[in-house]
Scaffold this motif. Structure first.
Motif, short mmCIF file in Angstrom:
data_model
loop_
_atom_site.label_atom_id
_atom_site.label_comp_id
_atom_site.label_asym_id
_atom_site.label_seq_id
_atom_site.Cartn_x
_atom_site.Cartn_y
_atom_site.Cartn_z
N SER A 94 2.29 46.38 -7.90
CA SER A 94 2.90 45.46 -7.39
C SER A 94 1.67 45.24 -6.39
O SER A 94 1.19 44.58 -5.50
CB SER A 94 3.91 45.08 -6.79
N GLY A 95 1.41 46.63 -5.51
CA GLY A 95 0.56 46.25 -4.09
C GLY A 95 -0.71 45.29 -4.20
O GLY A 95 -0.65 44.66 -3.01
N PRO A 96 -1.49 45.91 -5.18
CA PRO A 96 -2.31 44.82 -4.74
C PRO A 96 -2.35 43.19 -5.17
O PRO A 96 -2.83 41.95 -4.69
CB PRO A 96 -3.62 45.31 -5.70
N TYR A 97 -1.32 42.87 -6.39
CA TYR A 97 -0.93 42.09 -5.99
C TYR A 97 -0.22 40.92 -4.78
O TYR A 97 -0.57 40.09 -4.60
CB TYR A 97 -0.28 41.67 -7.26
N ILE A 98 0.54 41.62 -4.19
CA ILE A 98 1.53 40.79 -3.14
C ILE A 98 0.43 41.09 -2.14
O ILE A 98 0.51 40.19 -1.17
CB ILE A 98 2.64 41.79 -2.77
N GLN A 99 -0.49 42.24 -1.52
CA GLN A 99 -1.78 42.05 -0.70
C GLN A 99 -2.54 40.97 -0.78
O GLN A 99 -2.54 39.98 -0.34
CB GLN A 99 -2.53 42.93 -1.01
N LYS A 100 -2.59 40.33 -2.08
CA LYS A 100 -3.34 39.12 -2.25
C LYS A 100 -2.86 37.77 -2.04
O LYS A 100 -2.66 36.88 -1.39
CB LYS A 100 -3.84 38.99 -3.74
N LEU A 101 -1.09 37.55 -2.47
CA LEU A 101 -0.38 36.81 -2.22
C LEU A 101 -0.14 36.68 -0.40
O LEU A 101 -0.23 35.94 -0.18
CB LEU A 101 0.77 37.05 -2.90
N LEU A 102 -0.10 37.45 -0.18
CA LEU A 102 -0.36 37.27 1.61
C LEU A 102 -1.36 36.69 2.02
O LEU A 102 -1.52 35.88 3.25
CB LEU A 102 -0.17 39.29 2.35
N GLU A 103 -2.50 37.14 1.52
CA GLU A 103 -4.19 36.44 1.74
C GLU A 103 -4.09 35.29 1.46
O GLU A 103 -4.88 34.58 2.69
CB GLU A 103 -4.80 37.37 1.06
N ARG A 104 -3.67 34.59 -0.07
CA ARG A 104 -3.41 33.48 0.29
C ARG A 104 -2.57 32.19 0.93
O ARG A 104 -2.93 31.22 0.80
CB ARG A 104 -2.51 33.24 -1.56
N THR A 105 -1.33 32.82 1.00
CA THR A 105 0.13 32.59 1.65
C THR A 105 -0.68 32.04 3.10
O THR A 105 -0.03 31.11 4.38
CB THR A 105 1.10 32.58 1.34
N GLY A 106 -0.64 33.58 3.81
CA GLY A 106 -0.93 33.86 5.14
C GLY A 106 1.01 34.30 5.82
O GLY A 106 1.16 34.31 7.11
N GLU A 107 1.49 34.31 5.06
CA GLU A 107 3.25 34.55 4.92
C GLU A 107 4.10 35.52 4.79
O GLU A 107 2.67 36.68 3.80
CB GLU A 107 3.92 33.83 4.26
N THR A 108 4.74 36.89 5.12
CA THR A 108 5.13 37.64 4.85
C THR A 108 6.08 37.57 3.51
O THR A 108 6.22 36.86 3.19
CB THR A 108 6.52 38.03 6.07
N VAL A 109 5.24 38.98 2.43
CA VAL A 109 5.51 38.90 2.00
C VAL A 109 6.78 40.34 1.08
O VAL A 109 6.37 41.23 1.81
CB VAL A 109 4.39 39.07 0.64
N HIS A 110 7.90 40.28 0.36
CA HIS A 110 8.71 41.20 0.15
C HIS A 110 8.48 41.90 -1.25
O HIS A 110 8.46 40.89 -2.28
CB HIS A 110 10.31 41.13 0.78
N LEU A 111 8.92 42.98 -1.62
CA LEU A 111 8.91 43.54 -3.11
C LEU A 111 10.45 43.95 -2.72
O LEU A 111 10.56 44.90 -1.81
CB LEU A 111 8.42 44.64 -3.17
N GLU A 126 2.72 41.91 5.87
CA GLU A 126 3.49 41.11 7.16
C GLU A 126 2.23 40.02 7.85
O GLU A 126 1.54 40.26 7.55
CB GLU A 126 4.17 41.69 8.33
N SER A 127 2.91 38.62 7.85
CA SER A 127 1.86 38.04 8.19
C SER A 127 1.47 38.10 9.70
O SER A 127 2.30 38.79 10.48
CB SER A 127 2.63 36.43 8.52
N ASN A 128 0.00 37.63 9.67
CA ASN A 128 -0.59 37.76 11.00
C ASN A 128 0.53 36.34 12.18
O ASN A 128 -0.66 35.95 13.47
CB ASN A 128 -1.95 38.48 11.36
N GLN A 129 1.05 35.73 11.64
CA GLN A 129 1.65 34.55 12.17
C GLN A 129 2.78 34.10 13.77
O GLN A 129 2.44 35.42 13.63
CB GLN A 129 1.43 33.22 11.73
N SER A 130 2.06 33.95 14.63
CA SER A 130 3.15 34.01 16.12
C SER A 130 4.87 34.80 15.45
O SER A 130 5.28 35.28 16.38
CB SER A 130 2.96 33.41 16.85
#
Length: 261
Positions: A94-111, A126-130
């Motif tokens: 799952s690692g590469p996929y959830i990293q891509k999901l973070l990059e596409r959405t900019g939001e925190t992803v959990h597995l 983790e998202s880098n948003q405020s």
């Protein structure tokens, strides 16, 4: 999967392609099959099919009944399947996929996985948003009031799901927490039908998420992924935007784990 068109494509080694067609056909039959049926179905000569079967039998991939002379897949496929399954670590896959999901959405992803009736977080991007989500890998949360937990409960056998609800109870964390077992079962049924779950401030005020299941090669929901964020940012419009991306990612991970719908 075993159609004649396979041989019309550009295949470097035709004998291997024919052997794979025989294997796929036997797998689809799920019972012993006479040589004549294989030959007729695949439009191959009996001598060609017999040669393929004899070679595969020699290496343990095919078994022949001593009573009927019919053929079926051999124990070697089971042995190889166990080896392949043991190498499919859901976190690593799952690692590469959830990293891509973070990059596409900019939001925190959990597995997460379900462990002892609770949600266990095994990976996080983790998202880098405020406004970010405070969570840790290795932490546990109740299943009944989290998006990932509800997804995993939804795909359990009914008796197992009910056992977890009875054993763990349905403690209330916010005004939106479902504490009625019948209402929770209705929610889980709806989740199964649509294929994803929401958590709108069910475990924590101002926290929302959307979650989807991950299936393994046997069709079992073995994990779930979610996209989480503060409710002030996760409006209905925002959830609709990220929903198809999440579902697509969950499906890609499932496929990589051998799942076939």
């Amino acid at each position: 999967m075993y159609s004649q068109t396979m041989l019309t494509e550009k295949v470097p080694i035709r004998s291997i392609a024919k052997a794979l067609m025989v294997i796929e056909y036997l797998a689809s039959c799920q019972t012993e099959v006479p040589l004549s049926n294989i030959s007729s179905k695949l439009k191959m000569s009996k001598s060609t099919v017999h040669g393929i079967l004899s070679t595969l039998k020699q290496y343990g991939y095919i078994e022949q009944s001593s009573f009927t002379g019919n053929y079926k897949l051999g124990i070697r496929f089971f042995e190889l399947g166990r080896i392949v399954a043991s190498t499919w670590d859901v976190r690593a896959v799952s690692g590469p996929y959830i990293q891509k999901l973070l990059e596409r959405t900019g939001e925190t992803v959990h597995l997460v996985v379900l462990d002892k009736g609770e949600v266990l977080y095994i990976d996080k991007r983790e998202s880098n948003q405020s406004l970010r989500i405070v969570s840790e890998i290795g932490s546990r949360l109740p299943a009944h009031c989290t998006g990932v937990g509800k997804v995993l409960l939804a795909y359990l056998p009914k008796l197992e799901m009910q056992r977890i609800i009875t054993t763990k109870g349905l403690p209330q964390y916010t005004k939106n927490t479902i504490t009625d077992p019948l209402k929770l079962e209705e929610e889980l049924k709806a989740i199964r039908e649509r294929g994803y779950a929401y958590d709108i401030e069910e475990i924590m005020e101002n926290l929302s998420c959307i979650a989807a299941p991950i299936f393994d090669y046997s069709g079992k929901a073995i994990a779930a992924i979610s996209i989480s964020g503060p409710s002030t940012r996760f409006t209905a419009v925002r959830l609709e935007e990220i929903k198809p991306i999440l579902i697509e990612t969950a499906a890609e991970i499932s496929t990589s784990l051998g799942y076939r719908r």
